[in-house]
Design an enzyme around this catalytic site. Structure first.
Site, PDB file in Angstrom:
ATOM      1  N   ASP A 109       7.309  -2.740   5.285  1.00  0.00           N
ATOM      2  CA  ASP A 109       8.129  -1.376   5.957  1.00  0.00           C
ATOM      3  C   ASP A 109       8.791  -2.247   6.556  1.00  0.00           C
ATOM      4  OD1 ASP A 109       7.206  -0.576   4.840  1.00  0.00           O
ATOM      5  OD2 ASP A 109       5.501   0.945   5.953  1.00  0.00           O
TER       6      ASP A 109
HETATM    7  N1  URA Z   1       1.488  -0.194   4.682  1.00  0.00           N
HETATM    8  C1  URA Z   1       1.417   0.044   5.068  1.00  0.00           C
HETATM    9  O1  URA Z   1       2.048   1.123   5.359  1.00  0.00           O
HETATM   10  N2  URA Z   1       3.358  -0.147   5.662  1.00  0.00           N
HETATM   11  C2  URA Z   1       3.223  -1.827   5.542  1.00  0.00           C
HETATM   12  O2  URA Z   1       4.415  -2.129   5.674  1.00  0.00           O
HETATM   13  C3  URA Z   1       2.663  -2.036   5.048  1.00  0.00           C
HETATM   14  C4  URA Z   1       1.018  -2.098   4.330  1.00  0.00           C
END
Ligand code: URA
Length: 239
Positions: free
Chosen positions: A106
């Protein structure tokens, strides 16, 4: 052993279109072993090849396998919309080579992001059938309780999943710190699992993939490095 014409070599390394690469060669900008090569048709052995282009050394690599220490506020998407893309943290040549992230983090997640221009490698590494452990350090809004850890280990039901998802391991590391290991890579998985278990993830960092840790790579936020064959072998599924 494999030979290629010099213009193809430059193009394969991300120096631009074939036409542009030919012009660089003809302008005398490319040398090998201290000798200027201005014939773009010259057939050159690529094994162990080190070029000098614009006075800078460039080691020929058929494919790129990289690890980036992703900072927050960078997007993994090819067409980033709200933040700069992670490709802006790499040399320009890598974009020409169509380097892409292996899976996604993310925009606000930090930590280890693999990147490559090797399609079969990207596909194999991101396949759901390949159970590669990914180690995350999560900061939680509410305190980490034994009950939260037990819930994440036994499995939590997410809205669009047919069955509960469980962490492979989950360890309390502090009042608001949790280390969670996942073998799947579902969308927002850590954040959604924590929310489903009644907490909230306020920060997330990926510290390792397989047995390869970000710490062992010694790269600071925003930095990247090439991965050696030994390091790539450490990205294997747990035995
Ligand atoms: N899980 C999440 O919620 N975000 C990420 O970036 C990676 C794994």
């Amino acid at each position: 052993m494999s030979k290629l014409s010099l213009d193809r070599i430059l193009q394969s390394q991300g120096y631009g279109t074939r036409k542009y690469c030919r012009s660089l060669i003809e302008d005398g900008e490319v040398s090998i072993g201290g000798v200027v090569h201005d014939n773009y048709k010259a057939s050159i052995e690529t094994d162990g090849l080190i070029l000098t282009i614009f006075d800078e050394e460039w080691v020929y690599r058929e494919h790129l396998y990289l690890a980036l220490h992703k900072p927050a506020n960078f997007e993994c998407s090819r067409k980033p919309s709200h933040h700069p893309g992670v490709l802006t943290l790499l040399p320009e040549q890598f974009s020409w080579r169509e380097v892409q992230p292996v899976g996604r983090l993310d925009h606000d997640t930090t930590g280890m992001l693999l990147m490559s221009d090797d399609g079969p490698f990207i596909h194999a590494q991101s396949s759901p059938k390949r159970h590669v452990p990914k180690i995350y350090q999560a900061t939680t809004q509410e305190p980490v309780t034994d009950e939260l850890v037990a819930q994440l280990l036994s499995g939590v039901q997410l809205h669009d999943e047919p069955a509960p998802l469980a962490a492979q391991t989950c360890v309390k590391r502090g009042e608001h710190q949790l280390e969670i290991v996942l073998e799947q890579g579902k969308y927002h998985q850590v954040k959604r699992m924590l929310a489903a278990a009644g907490n909230h993830c306020s920060a997330l960092h990926r510290s390792a993939i397989g047995t390869l840790t970000l710490e062992s790579l010694g790269i600071a936020e925003g930095e990247w490095c090439y991965l050696t064959p030994e390091q790539l072998a450490m990205l294997a599924p747990a035995a």
